[in-house]
Scaffold this active site. Structure first.
Site, PDB file in Angstrom:
ATOM      1  CG  ASP A 176      -2.316   0.749   1.091  1.00  0.00           C
ATOM      2  OD1 ASP A 176      -2.306   1.493  -0.238  1.00  0.00           O
ATOM      3  OD2 ASP A 176      -3.024  -0.255   1.412  1.00  0.00           O
ATOM      4  CG  ASP A 231      -9.021   2.000  -1.268  1.00  0.00           C
ATOM      5  OD1 ASP A 231      -8.025   2.032  -1.768  1.00  0.00           O
ATOM      6  OD2 ASP A 231      -8.921   2.390   0.299  1.00  0.00           O
TER       7      ASP A 231
END
Length: 673
Positions: A176, A231
């Protein structure tokens, strides 16, 4: 992993990929020019991820809740085997954030949470491997992960952490982007690539920097897949926005290097099964990684049916590795085609609108060679037909017809493809009668014989045919057209009601085919005379990029009713609609209204990041729009002439740069009738 900005992160599509802006606007995206191919770096030569990875990630269904633990992970592996997902191609059982303790040990090593994973990660990996599956893990290219609790990130610990992962038997790393301390993205992600390689263990490497640094331009020899967007969330608007961002990047995908538009939401409950089939179909034709994001322990049969459709999965997993490209998208009617290794084409007819649409293309347009006829395989019906070359269907609202078409010399053994169609308004007022017309059209090279058609509605409704419902033969390119009278009883509540169009016919060799088209009719009420606040009127439909459309407050966050007073440029408004791009709100105006007016802009609640554009549509035609608006601008007046329109649609796009804090207000939105 949900990162702290709470909205998907803006990305920049540059150079030849400005086609993405056209997609975001719902326009046809031209093919990307050949020179783009010259900029693509060679893929990692390690034999990994030669087709898009398939598996599971817990984040969308469990986040950091206590249920994310050893027992759950083992249970998912069991379900993969028991429900046939392993046989369908799913391999990876991936852990997301919160698997570790908040602090490293005295030697700087990562420590699995002893409550969640009392026997450690290696023990879980061993169990997953015993099922013939693989284990994935998560960390961040920063000092901390993305969770607010701040678990240890790998920045500065890349080689040590990579070796731990390898020692545990990890097969996949999601890396991430939070708390990265401003360190150059290419440097951070390349360092972890080198650390993983140094372990000697084959580990699929997923770069999750949300598309912020255009990884498609530099990461082909760094990772096996890279996120192209922020996202996803479990809404139609979010899925649609991400789809439009990812589609233009087709030239950058291929074996060992894939565009990743984020995990699947199929089965999480925020969309209909029709919308989930579209989600799965479009991810597959885009050659996207298929990572299940729903809780398989409680998944419905319908969810397993969608996720386990091997014919659709075969489109995603085709070894040629081509991502589907957009052929057209006018009016929200999308045609996306993908070349397959066997020479066939997968074709998605995708309807982003809120009403049934006829979507059509041809064998020639999708790149197939000239032939007398073609075999057309419907991948959701699991049935083959012959077609003279037309590829078309009436596609339900938010639906997708996914077919595979080939110049197959054995086409004549299949019955002709038949298209069901409907003409007439799907809107009706209680106590009224509507006139509809249906068509049964032979698209095949062979005639359809003994053709019959039936239309049915709710039990209390009256549905009568007013012209013939059968024909002995319908030749190639011809139609059986039937008119219908549909009467809705007085007092019928407003809302959507199901109608079903069924047709039956036989091929020249006697094969019987039963075909069905699900339809909806909406019972509506006419708008009141005079001026009305749109924030107070009932709408036909509402789609939003994040959370629900809010009445007379701002969008807020993901929960209903969590908005604030509508505020643009410091000015507070009492009435209106609070939305988040991509958004569309439809109203029935019954050909009785003249104007829509509003003050529009980016709501103050999210700071300086939002960029949006507003549009007003009247019966499928855009009648007013704004330039791209930012948080720095005051409210802009918008007036639209909607005279004679039966339906008015208020649209907010993301301004062409992805959705990031795109909170938009239709302040003091008024309808004059």
């Amino acid at each position: 992993m949900r990162h702290p900005r709470t909205r998907t992160t803006r990305r920049r599509v540059v150079g030849a990929l400005t086609a993405g802006l056209l997609c975001a606007a719902g326009l046809a995206a031209p093919a990307v020019a050949a020179p783009v191919q010259d900029t693509i770096r060679p893929a990692l030569d390690d034999g990994l991820a030669l087709t898009p990875p398939m598996g599971f990630n817990n984040w969308n269904s469990t986040h950091c809740r206590a249920e994310f633990n050893d027992e759950m992970v083992r249970g998912i592996a069991d379900i993969f085997v028991e429900k046939g997902l392993k046989d369908a191609g799913y391999q990876y059982v991936n852990l997301d954030d919160c698997w570790a303790l908040p602090e490293r040990d005295a030697n700087g090593k990562l420590v699995p949470d002893p409550v969640r994973f009392p026997n450690g990660i290696k023990d879980v990996a061993d169990y997953v491997h015993s099922k013939g599956l693989k284990l994935g893990i998560y960390t961040s290219a920063g000092t901390k992960t993305c969770n607010s609790a701040g678990f240890p990130g790998a920045l500065g610990h890349e080689y040590s952490d990579a070796q731990q992962f390898a020692d545990w038997g990890v097969d996949y790393l999601k890396y991430d982007n939070c708390n990265n301390q401003g360190v150059d993205a290419k440097l951070r992600y390349t360092t972890m690539r080198d650390a993983l390689k140094a372990t000697g263990r084959p580990i699929v490497y997923s770069i999750c920097e949300w598309g912020q640094n255009n990884p498609w331009e530099w990461a082909a020899d760094v990772g096996h897949l890279w996120r192209t967007t922020g996202d996803i969330s479990d809404t139609w608007g979010s899925m649609l926005s991400i789809l439009k961002e990812n589609l233009p990047l087709a030239p950058y995908a291929g074996p060992g290097h894939w565009n990743d538009p984020d995990m699947l939401e199929v089965g999480n409950g925020g969309m209909t099964d029709t919308e989930y089939r579209s989600h799965f179909s479009m991810w597959s034709i885009m050659s996207a990684p298929l990572l299940i994001g729903s809780d398989l322990r409680t998944a419905s049969d319908a969810t397993f049916e969608i996720l386990g459709n091997k014919e659709v999965i075969a489109v995603d997993q085709d070894p040629l590795g081509k991502q589907g490209t957009v052929l057209s998208s006018e009016g929200g009617r999308w045609v996306v085609a993908k070349e397959m290794r066997d020479g066939s084409r997968a074709v998605a007819l995708f309807n982003e609108t809120g009403s049934p649409q006829r979507i059509a293309t041809s064998a020639e347009a999708v790149g197939l060679p000239d032939a007398d006829a073609y075999t057309l395989r419907d991948l959701w019906q699991h049935r083959s037909y012959n077609t003279a070359g037309t590829i078309s269907a009436t596609v339900p609202a938010h639906g997708t017809v996914l077919v595979r078409v080939s110049a197959d010399p054995t086409w004549a053994k299949h019955p002709p493809a038949v298209e069901l169609g409907l003409a007439g308004s799907p809107l009706i007022e209680a106590g009224r009668t509507a006139k509809l017309a249906t068509t049964v059209t032979d698209l095949g090279r062979t005639p359809a014989k003994q053709v019959s058609v039936a239309l049915s509605g709710p039990e209390a409704w009256t549905v009568k045919a007013t012209s013939p419902t059968s024909s002995g033969v319908v030749p190639t390119g011809r139609s059986l057209r039937t008119t219908w009278s549909v009467t809705v009883p007085p007092g019928t509540p407003t809302g959507s009601y199901d109608l079903t169009l069924k047709a039956s016919y036989r091929s020249p060799t006697g094969i019987r085919v039963d075909s069905m088209l699900p339809l909806t009719m909406s019972v509506v009420v006419p708008p009141p005379s005079g001026m009305s606040e749109l924030g107070d009127l009932p709408w036909l439909s509402a789609a939003n990029g994040y959370g629900p459309v809010e009445r007379n407050t701002s969008n807020g966050e993901s929960a209903a009713g969590d908005g604030h007073p509508l505020t643009i440029g410091g000015v507070v408004y009492g009435k209106g609609l609070g939305v988040h791009a991509e958004s569309a709100v439809e109203y029935y105006t019954g050909s009785a209204c003249e104007t829509v007016t509003a003050d529009v802009g980016v709501d103050d609640e999210k700071g300086a990041n939002g960029t949006v554009a507003f549009e007003v549509w009247a019966d499928g035609s855009k009648v007013a729009s704004t330039d791209v608006l930012t948080n720095a601008l005051p409210a802009q007046p918008l007036t639209a002439d909607v005279t004679g329109a039966q339906v008015v649609r208020l649209v907010v796009t993301d301004g062409g740069d992805g959705i990031d804090s795109d909170h938009a207000d239709w302040a003091e939105a008024l309808l004059s009738c």
